[in-house]
Design a protein around this motif. Structure first.
Motif, PDB file in Angstrom:
ATOM      1  N   GLU A 182       0.804  -1.223   0.000  1.00 60.35           N
ATOM      2  CA  GLU A 182       0.000   0.000   0.000  1.00 60.35           C
ATOM      3  C   GLU A 182       0.838   1.274   0.000  1.00 60.35           C
ATOM      4  OE1 GLU A 182      -3.355   0.447  -0.061  1.00 60.35           O
ATOM      5  OE2 GLU A 182      -3.781  -1.702  -0.228  1.00 60.35           O
ATOM      6  N   VAL A 183       2.061   1.201   0.524  1.00 53.88           N
ATOM      7  CA  VAL A 183       2.833   2.432   0.729  1.00 53.88           C
ATOM      8  C   VAL A 183       4.264   2.321   0.206  1.00 53.88           C
ATOM      9  CG1 VAL A 183       3.661   4.115   2.433  1.00 53.88           C
ATOM     10  CG2 VAL A 183       1.459   2.987   2.776  1.00 53.88           C
ATOM     11  N   PHE A 184       5.098   1.515   0.847  1.00 55.34           N
ATOM     12  CA  PHE A 184       6.542   1.582   0.619  1.00 55.34           C
ATOM     13  C   PHE A 184       6.935   1.214  -0.804  1.00 55.34           C
ATOM     14  CE2 PHE A 184       6.125   1.571   5.141  1.00 55.34           C
ATOM     15  CZ  PHE A 184       7.240   2.222   5.653  1.00 55.34           C
ATOM     16  N   SER A 185       6.241   0.267  -1.430  1.00 57.33           N
ATOM     17  CA  SER A 185       6.585  -0.121  -2.799  1.00 57.33           C
ATOM     18  C   SER A 185       6.266   0.974  -3.803  1.00 57.33           C
ATOM     19  CB  SER A 185       5.838  -1.403  -3.186  1.00 57.33           C
ATOM     20  OG  SER A 185       4.438  -1.182  -3.268  1.00 57.33           O
ATOM     21  N   ARG A 186       5.425   1.920  -3.408  1.00 58.10           N
ATOM     22  CA  ARG A 186       5.051   3.021  -4.302  1.00 58.10           C
ATOM     23  C   ARG A 186       6.035   4.191  -4.243  1.00 58.10           C
ATOM     24  NH1 ARG A 186      -0.251   4.659  -1.860  1.00 58.10           N
ATOM     25  NH2 ARG A 186      -0.045   6.355  -3.384  1.00 58.10           N
ATOM     26  N   VAL A 187       6.996   4.143  -3.322  1.00 55.78           N
ATOM     27  CA  VAL A 187       7.999   5.208  -3.213  1.00 55.78           C
ATOM     28  C   VAL A 187       9.059   4.986  -4.287  1.00 55.78           C
ATOM     29  CG1 VAL A 187       9.705   6.313  -1.715  1.00 55.78           C
ATOM     30  CG2 VAL A 187       7.590   5.382  -0.733  1.00 55.78           C
ATOM     31  N   ASP A 188       9.364   6.015  -5.052  1.00 56.86           N
ATOM     32  CA  ASP A 188      10.338   5.906  -6.136  1.00 56.86           C
ATOM     33  C   ASP A 188      11.750   6.084  -5.567  1.00 56.86           C
ATOM     34  OD1 ASP A 188      11.878   5.978  -8.397  1.00 56.86           O
ATOM     35  OD2 ASP A 188      10.857   7.694  -9.317  1.00 56.86           O
ATOM     36  N   PRO A 189      12.563   5.031  -5.547  1.00 53.18           N
ATOM     37  CA  PRO A 189      13.903   5.153  -4.972  1.00 53.18           C
ATOM     38  C   PRO A 189      14.837   6.021  -5.800  1.00 53.18           C
ATOM     39  CG  PRO A 189      13.641   3.003  -6.007  1.00 53.18           C
ATOM     40  CD  PRO A 189      12.289   3.660  -6.029  1.00 53.18           C
ATOM     41  N   ALA A 190      14.471   6.291  -7.048  1.00 50.82           N
ATOM     42  CA  ALA A 190      15.312   7.133  -7.897  1.00 50.82           C
ATOM     43  C   ALA A 190      15.135   8.619  -7.602  1.00 50.82           C
ATOM     44  CB  ALA A 190      15.014   6.858  -9.359  1.00 50.82           C
ATOM     45  N   THR A 191      14.026   8.970  -6.947  1.00 49.40           N
ATOM     46  CA  THR A 191      13.765  10.386  -6.688  1.00 49.40           C
ATOM     47  C   THR A 191      13.612  10.736  -5.222  1.00 49.40           C
ATOM     48  OG1 THR A 191      11.372  10.034  -6.980  1.00 49.40           O
ATOM     49  CG2 THR A 191      12.641  10.658  -8.940  1.00 49.40           C
ATOM     50  N   HIS A 192      13.144   9.786  -4.411  1.00 51.64           N
ATOM     51  CA  HIS A 192      12.911  10.082  -2.994  1.00 51.64           C
ATOM     52  C   HIS A 192      14.232  10.387  -2.290  1.00 51.64           C
ATOM     53  CE1 HIS A 192      11.075  10.006   0.953  1.00 51.64           C
ATOM     54  NE2 HIS A 192      11.909   9.059   1.357  1.00 51.64           N
ATOM     55  N   GLY A 193      14.292  11.550  -1.646  1.00 48.94           N
ATOM     56  CA  GLY A 193      15.469  11.942  -0.883  1.00 48.94           C
ATOM     57  C   GLY A 193      16.656  12.360  -1.738  1.00 48.94           C
ATOM     58  N   MET A 194      16.450  12.527  -3.026  1.00 51.38           N
ATOM     59  CA  MET A 194      17.564  12.866  -3.913  1.00 51.38           C
ATOM     60  C   MET A 194      17.641  14.373  -4.191  1.00 51.38           C
ATOM     61  SD  MET A 194      18.818   9.907  -4.165  1.00 51.38           S
ATOM     62  CE  MET A 194      20.042  10.050  -5.471  1.00 51.38           C
TER      63      MET A 194
END
Length: 386
Positions: A374-386
């Motif tokens: 529902e949540v964590f898999s939808r976070v884009d690791p390429a952009t989050h926190g970058m």
């Protein structure tokens, strides 16, 4: 001449002796600091998190856990910011000026009292699912607060219900008056003041000594943390159903931004996946251990277990109804949060959704999977926190 991002990364690499930027991508070990002692529920969850990071990164990343040795609770924010640790168990209410939007949402957790039996026993899982969803996808200000402290948000957890843990019986409105209560957040401080008690702000690491020496009459905290922080040894009376709410200001895997940006996308994804697991484990374990801790308190330690008077319970619910407006006004006046009322209004239907989502959950693994899907898999690791 080096541009700013490159210079920032090189500086961070020097600060943390190679455990960042280029080094982490090569499989170096990340340092995870938390203020709980070894053997506590949160320390065990941190070790499990380390295992999940290694699993999901196919062994590229390892995490070494430092329970109450590298940084204590009061040192965690600046310690992660400055690279003394790569990952930190942040308790944001300890730092009201640095994380006002995040803390506003955490303070609103007493509204769980208003759901009654619909969420009883799963208050933490419901609130954390809603809070993770809101912070990741709806609260740009929250993420900016973390970035201003050179941190990246990757997971959050809560306690089980907060109770009155005292050195004397406190079950009525009259008995509350004049008492000194250690409160871990402004909402519980306001609750104390509403009933004529005096709130006292202390670190969790100081709460046992304060109760034992009579500096405070009660500590407002969850049952498992009575054991985790040793407070149970100074407790004689517990009132289980007030003030209620959960401690939701635990950003348990906040990561140094320089370290985070030195990872590959797949490594960041692995940390997010592990973040879903620890975000589920801590509130689940806390709720499961409530009954166990209270039974030990009663049968082994002779602690008196009470329920609050009906008048105190209803007065507490009325306080919570009014406090939602107070929270928004308080954060606007004290910390310049202009959109607090809008945030709480936007958050409420997300919380209602999560109250329903967790009703049929019957295991920690199932909760972790729901958080992930529902949540964590939808976070884009390429952009989050970058």
């Amino acid at each position: 001449m080096l541009n700013k991002p490159v210079l920032k990364a090189l500086t961070a690499s020097l600060l943390i002796s190679g455990v960042s930027f280029a080094a982490t991508a090569q499989g170096e070990t990340l340092r995870y600091a938390l203020g709980y002692p070894p053997g506590t529920d949160s320390a065990k969850a941190a070790e499990n998190y380390a295992d999940w990071v290694e699993k999901y990164s196919d062994g590229e990343l390892k995490v070494k856990v430092f329970p109450l040795s590298l940084l204590n609770f009061a040192e965690t924010s600046s310690g992660v910011r400055d690279g003394m640790a790569d990952i930190g168990y942040l308790l944001s209410p300890y730092f009201p000026a640095e994380y006002p939007h995040t803390n506003l949402l955490a303070e609103a957790a007493m509204q769980l009292q208003l759901f009654g039996d619909e969420v009883k026993g799963k208050e933490g899982p419901a609130y954390i699912g809603a809070l993770a969803e809101y912070v990741f996808f709806h609260c740009e200000e929250c993420n900016e607060e973390f970035q201003n402290q050179n941190q990246v948000f990757t997971g959050i957890a809560s306690s089980s219900n907060y109770m009155l843990n005292c050195s004397q019986p406190v079950t009525t409105v009259q008995q509350l008056e004049g008492k000194r209560l250690r409160a871990a957040g402004s909402q519980w401080s306001r609750w104390a003041e509403n009933f004529g008690a005096t709130p006292v702000t202390l670190s969790g690491n100081e709460a046992f000594e304060a109760l034992e020496q009579g500096v405070v009459d009660c500590v407002i905290i969850s049952a498992p943390d009575l054991e985790n922080l040793g407070i149970i040894e100074a407790t004689t009376d517990i009132t289980t159903d007030v003030p209620g709410g959960v401690f939701a200001g635990a950003e348990i895997t906040n990561t140094n931004q320089d370290t985070w940006q030195g990872l590959t996308d797949s490594q960041r994804q692995a940390m997010l996946h592990a973040g879903a697991h620890i975000s589920a484990e801590i509130p689940w374990v806390y709720h499961q251990r409530d009954a166990e801790v209270l039974e030990r308190a009663r049968s082994e330690l002779g602690i008196n277990i009470h329920t609050a008077s009906e008048d105190l319970v209803e007065a507490t619910r009325e306080f919570v109804r009014n406090d939602m407006d107070v929270i928004a006004r308080y954060y606007k006046e004290r910390h310049g949060v202009e959109n607090g009322a809008e945030m709480l209004k936007e958050f409420r239907p997300i919380l209602e959704k999560w109250v329903k989502l967790v009703q049929e959950v019957d295991s920690q693994d199932e909760l972790a999977e729901i958080y992930w899907q529902e949540v964590f898999s939808r976070v884009d690791p390429a952009t989050h926190g970058m």
